[in-house]
Design a protein around this motif. Structure first.
Motif, short mmCIF file in Angstrom:
data_model
loop_
_atom_site.label_atom_id
_atom_site.label_comp_id
_atom_site.label_asym_id
_atom_site.label_seq_id
_atom_site.Cartn_x
_atom_site.Cartn_y
_atom_site.Cartn_z
N VAL A 100 4.93 2.90 6.27
CA VAL A 100 4.94 2.14 7.84
C VAL A 100 4.78 0.83 7.20
CG1 VAL A 100 3.18 2.14 9.59
CG2 VAL A 100 3.16 4.21 8.63
N TYR A 101 5.56 -0.19 7.68
CA TYR A 101 5.86 -1.49 7.23
C TYR A 101 5.62 -2.16 9.42
CZ TYR A 101 6.41 -5.49 5.25
OH TYR A 101 6.37 -6.66 4.62
N LYS A 102 4.89 -3.32 8.89
CA LYS A 102 4.52 -3.42 10.22
C LYS A 102 4.51 -2.73 11.71
CE LYS A 102 5.11 -7.85 7.95
NZ LYS A 102 5.71 -9.18 8.44
N GLY A 103 3.82 -1.30 11.57
CA GLY A 103 3.95 -0.82 12.81
C GLY A 103 5.08 -0.64 12.85
N GLY A 143 6.69 9.59 16.80
CA GLY A 143 6.11 8.83 18.44
C GLY A 143 5.72 8.64 19.60
N LYS A 144 5.21 9.37 19.18
CA LYS A 144 3.91 9.36 19.88
C LYS A 144 2.35 9.11 19.06
CE LYS A 144 5.73 14.04 22.51
NZ LYS A 144 5.06 14.95 22.81
N VAL A 145 2.85 8.26 18.59
CA VAL A 145 1.69 7.55 17.66
C VAL A 145 1.21 6.68 18.32
CG1 VAL A 145 0.78 6.98 15.48
CG2 VAL A 145 1.64 9.77 15.38
N GLU A 146 -0.22 6.43 18.39
CA GLU A 146 -0.80 5.08 18.90
C GLU A 146 0.13 4.15 17.57
OE1 GLU A 146 -4.33 2.82 20.52
OE2 GLU A 146 -4.04 4.87 20.40
N GLY A 147 0.44 2.70 18.22
CA GLY A 147 0.40 1.77 16.87
C GLY A 147 2.54 2.13 16.59
N THR A 166 -3.71 2.77 9.36
CA THR A 166 -4.18 4.18 9.97
C THR A 166 -2.84 4.72 10.67
OG1 THR A 166 -6.30 2.03 10.46
CG2 THR A 166 -5.55 3.64 11.89
N ILE A 167 -2.10 3.90 10.82
CA ILE A 167 -0.48 4.49 11.85
C ILE A 167 0.29 5.29 10.67
CG2 ILE A 167 1.57 4.49 12.90
CD1 ILE A 167 0.51 1.19 13.68
N ALA A 168 0.08 5.58 9.60
CA ALA A 168 0.68 6.48 8.46
C ALA A 168 -0.29 7.40 8.97
CB ALA A 168 0.71 5.42 7.01
N THR A 169 -1.63 7.27 8.12
CA THR A 169 -2.27 8.62 8.37
C THR A 169 -2.67 9.41 9.65
OG1 THR A 169 -3.89 7.27 6.95
CG2 THR A 169 -5.39 8.99 8.33
N THR A 214 -0.47 -9.07 6.40
CA THR A 214 -1.25 -9.22 6.04
C THR A 214 -2.42 -8.72 6.28
OG1 THR A 214 -2.33 -9.53 8.27
CG2 THR A 214 -1.18 -11.55 7.31
N ALA A 215 -3.49 -8.42 5.63
CA ALA A 215 -4.86 -7.43 4.98
C ALA A 215 -5.13 -7.03 5.87
CB ALA A 215 -6.41 -8.08 4.46
N GLY A 216 -5.13 -7.14 7.75
CA GLY A 216 -5.12 -6.63 8.59
C GLY A 216 -3.79 -5.88 8.97
N GLN A 217 -2.70 -6.53 8.75
CA GLN A 217 -1.47 -5.29 8.88
C GLN A 217 -1.64 -4.06 8.21
OE1 GLN A 217 1.36 -8.50 8.78
NE2 GLN A 217 1.78 -8.57 10.59
N LEU A 218 -2.13 -4.36 6.44
CA LEU A 218 -2.04 -3.60 6.03
C LEU A 218 -2.79 -2.15 6.03
CD1 LEU A 218 -0.76 -2.58 2.82
CD2 LEU A 218 -2.60 -3.78 2.34
N ILE A 219 -4.13 -3.06 6.65
CA ILE A 219 -5.16 -1.96 7.27
C ILE A 219 -3.86 -1.02 8.46
CG2 ILE A 219 -7.28 -1.50 8.78
CD1 ILE A 219 -8.39 -3.51 6.34
N ASP A 220 -4.04 -1.79 9.30
CA ASP A 220 -3.15 -1.32 10.53
C ASP A 220 -1.91 -0.06 10.38
OD1 ASP A 220 -5.00 -2.39 12.78
OD2 ASP A 220 -3.20 -4.09 13.06
N ASP A 221 -1.38 -0.71 9.43
CA ASP A 221 -0.19 0.42 8.49
C ASP A 221 -0.73 1.42 8.66
OD1 ASP A 221 1.58 -1.32 9.96
OD2 ASP A 221 2.12 -2.24 8.31
#
Length: 181
Positions: free
Chosen positions: A61-64, A86-90, A37-40, A28-35
């Protein structure tokens, strides 16, 4: 009235994000944005390390689920990258697609690797069954081909590996392409 105009400007952007997310799988758009953020955050954490391990590591990153890929010079660098991610939030899980190859390349090896990379990218783009070739990261070092990323089907991973194996000069193919979770 200003709110109405702002809303009308926002709607096309949200639609575009929604359509883009379906183009890259079922996110979803929200997952894409979350991913994103995690990648960055992951890439920033890797670049922040004293050994600057982030410069040679790709982050997908795909779905966390975080996948680290690339070539490093030592197992210590690989371990440091995996521990940092492994220490990155999300980050729900970290997949290791890192290959350790010691030593620097000669100018001739760099040219050979670039030639292989060009043929590989061209071959992947031409493969009819590889609709999501843009989701595949490729790297070449000392004639070793590294394939990584998330795809929708096992067939896509196999096809990419077959394309790489068919290129003259390839010594070994490290196929870490992962099925989307």
């Amino acid at each position: 009235m200003c709110v109405s105009r702002a809303f009308r400007r926002l709607v096309p952007t949200l639609v575009a994000i929604s359509l883009a997310s379906t183009a890259f799988g079922a996110e979803t758009a929200g997952q894409l944005i979350d991913d994103s953020t995690i990648a960055t955050k992951t890439k920033a954490a890797l670049l922040d390390k004293k050994a600057a391990i982030g410069a040679s590591i790709n982050v997908e990153v795909y779905k966390g689920v975080v996948q680290l890929s690339g070539f490093v010079d030592s197992h210590a660098a690989e371990t440091a990258a995996l521990t940092t991610a492994g220490k990155v939030e999300g980050a729900r899980k970290v997949l290791d697609a890192i290959v350790v190859i010691e030593g620097s390349r000669t100018a001739g090896e760099m040219v050979d690797d670039t030639t292989i990379q060009t043929k590989l990218k061209s071959g992947l783009a031409k493969a009819e069954s590889l609709g999501d070739a843009v989701a595949i990261n490729t790297e070449v070092r000392h004639g070793h081909v590294l394939l990584a990323g998330f795809v929708a089907s096992h067939g896509a991973a196999k096809t990419a590996g077959d394309v790489a194996k068919g290129i003259s000069g390839v010594k070994q193919v490290h196929n870490f392409i992962t099925l989307q979770p």
